[in-house]
Write an enzyme that holds these catalytic residues in place. Sequence first.
Site, PDB file in Angstrom:
ATOM      1  N   TYR A 148       0.813  -1.218   0.000  1.00  0.00           N
ATOM      2  CA  TYR A 148       0.000   0.000   0.000  1.00  0.00           C
ATOM      3  C   TYR A 148       0.847   1.269   0.000  1.00  0.00           C
ATOM      4  O   TYR A 148       0.301   2.370   0.033  1.00  0.00           O
ATOM      5  CB  TYR A 148      -0.916   0.033   1.221  1.00  0.00           C
ATOM      6  CG  TYR A 148      -2.156  -0.809   1.061  1.00  0.00           C
ATOM      7  CD1 TYR A 148      -2.059  -2.186   0.989  1.00  0.00           C
ATOM      8  CD2 TYR A 148      -3.416  -0.228   0.992  1.00  0.00           C
ATOM      9  CE1 TYR A 148      -3.187  -2.975   0.852  1.00  0.00           C
ATOM     10  CE2 TYR A 148      -4.545  -1.004   0.858  1.00  0.00           C
ATOM     11  CZ  TYR A 148      -4.426  -2.379   0.785  1.00  0.00           C
ATOM     12  OH  TYR A 148      -5.549  -3.154   0.647  1.00  0.00           O
ATOM     13  N   LYS A 215       3.601 -14.228   5.804  1.00  0.00           N
ATOM     14  CA  LYS A 215       3.918 -15.275   4.821  1.00  0.00           C
ATOM     15  C   LYS A 215       5.451 -15.327   4.760  1.00  0.00           C
ATOM     16  O   LYS A 215       6.069 -15.196   3.687  1.00  0.00           O
ATOM     17  CB  LYS A 215       3.290 -14.893   3.468  1.00  0.00           C
ATOM     18  CG  LYS A 215       3.348 -15.966   2.420  1.00  0.00           C
ATOM     19  CD  LYS A 215       2.298 -17.036   2.584  1.00  0.00           C
ATOM     20  CE  LYS A 215       2.492 -18.128   1.539  1.00  0.00           C
ATOM     21  NZ  LYS A 215       1.616 -19.295   1.749  1.00  0.00           N
ATOM     22  N   ASP A 248      -2.377 -17.781   4.867  1.00  0.00           N
ATOM     23  CA  ASP A 248      -3.372 -18.654   4.222  1.00  0.00           C
ATOM     24  C   ASP A 248      -4.012 -19.582   5.261  1.00  0.00           C
ATOM     25  O   ASP A 248      -5.234 -19.765   5.287  1.00  0.00           O
ATOM     26  CB  ASP A 248      -2.778 -19.443   3.041  1.00  0.00           C
ATOM     27  CG  ASP A 248      -1.328 -19.840   3.239  1.00  0.00           C
ATOM     28  OD1 ASP A 248      -0.731 -19.425   4.243  1.00  0.00           O
ATOM     29  OD2 ASP A 248      -0.786 -20.581   2.407  1.00  0.00           O
ATOM     30  N   ASP A 272      -5.858  -5.802   5.682  1.00  0.00           N
ATOM     31  CA  ASP A 272      -7.036  -5.341   4.951  1.00  0.00           C
ATOM     32  C   ASP A 272      -7.928  -6.537   4.605  1.00  0.00           C
ATOM     33  O   ASP A 272      -9.144  -6.525   4.834  1.00  0.00           O
ATOM     34  CB  ASP A 272      -6.578  -4.620   3.676  1.00  0.00           C
ATOM     35  CG  ASP A 272      -7.685  -3.775   3.080  1.00  0.00           C
ATOM     36  OD1 ASP A 272      -8.702  -3.567   3.758  1.00  0.00           O
ATOM     37  OD2 ASP A 272      -7.531  -3.326   1.931  1.00  0.00           O
TER      38      ASP A 272
END
Length: 385
Positions: A148, A215, A248, A272
């Site tokens: 972002y 991740k 995930d 988000d």
Amino acid sequence: MLRMTAGYSDGKIKPERNNMTVKVTLIPGDGIGEEVSAAMRLCVEAALNATSGNTIEWDVQPAGAEVIEKEGTPIPERVLDSIKKNRVAIKGPLTTPIGTGFRSVNVAIRQALDLYANLRPAKYYEGVRTPVKDVDIVVVRENTEDLYAGIEFEEGKPETVDLIKELSVKSGKSIRTDSGISIKPISVTGTERIIRFAFEYAGKNGRKKVTAVHKANIMKFTDGLFLETARKIAESYRDIKFEDVIVDNMCMQLVQKPELYEILVCPNLYGDIISDLCSGLVGGLGMTPSGNFGAYSAVFEAVHGSAPKYKGLNKVNPTAMILSGVMMLKHLGEEEASKKLESAVAKVIREGKSITYDLKEDRNAPTAVGTREMAEAIAKEVLSD
Ligand code: NAD
């Protein structure tokens, strides 16, 4: 006397005071913004009236699509100046108009004020239609970095072609020449402050566990840095449990066993996405509030956007915006008003009589009330005893 800082910040923020009145910047927003902002205002004023008797002087600052024609920008300087001066703001959603040079007006406000922490609580209220009931999760989203940051290179532009060549030389790996590129910066500085914020929030709000979402197994130098930094900071908060979960897996866990999680601290993009997932768990976007916090100011807003197709219809759910008002009251030190307003929201939803279409079993139910009527029922409940 209205005070600041209960629960969220570190005591540095001091509002402009005038005995029993505090000045708060109000950005009504566009699309459905004006309707949900008016609903919030009615309920916040009722809650103060029913408890401390203190008042808010609203410094109304229009922004967004509706001011562009006159002022040439969706975020005129006067808006940012007002927030800097008052140090507390509450805003309705703003549409990001196409072709104004802004990726998002909302992201631009957060970056201009360095509102680095985005707090997004997702809580189940009895009466909401949802398959899972035991949800009380707060997502703490880093608000300034990650994908972002807005550093992007468009496919085919000369600078993109140059960058691709340069990256091939430096990394020894090739990138297709017809690629677009977005940069994902995650710093130690940015991570340290968001992790500290999450632990401080946990400590002040009786939460026992913080979960870092990442991740790191794939993105070792960005998410890996986030995780390593989180582990280091966690060592200074030994009374709060710390764990990490890969993003995930987190999505699956949240659907299957949301009751296991209390505070999820995430880099910007995962924050988000995960917070919308959590919104879905507790009844949708109409239900989730948020607060953006920096060292000097705080801006409260619903998680949802301006839903332009519902503008002016007196139809959408005002709860997310009213609960943003609940968060703001707590931040202002108006603990009792905050609790009273949240209880009134919970009661009106539980009773199921004065609720908007999205909370009904059948979304076309003729018994659904409008935005204004739901807010009036909540304000009436606040004032009832
Ligand atoms: P949106 O959140 O405005 O609407 C998506 C859908 O969610 C709506 O069509 C509606 O079905 C539902 N919804 C949203 N708010 C609701 C409410 N209060 N009650 C009931 N249902 C509700 O998302 P979008 O359509 O992707 O975005 C529209 C505009 O809003 C865009 O310009 C976007 O940039 C902007 N936006 C602003 C903010 C913000 O101000 N913080 C956040 C997200 C999007």
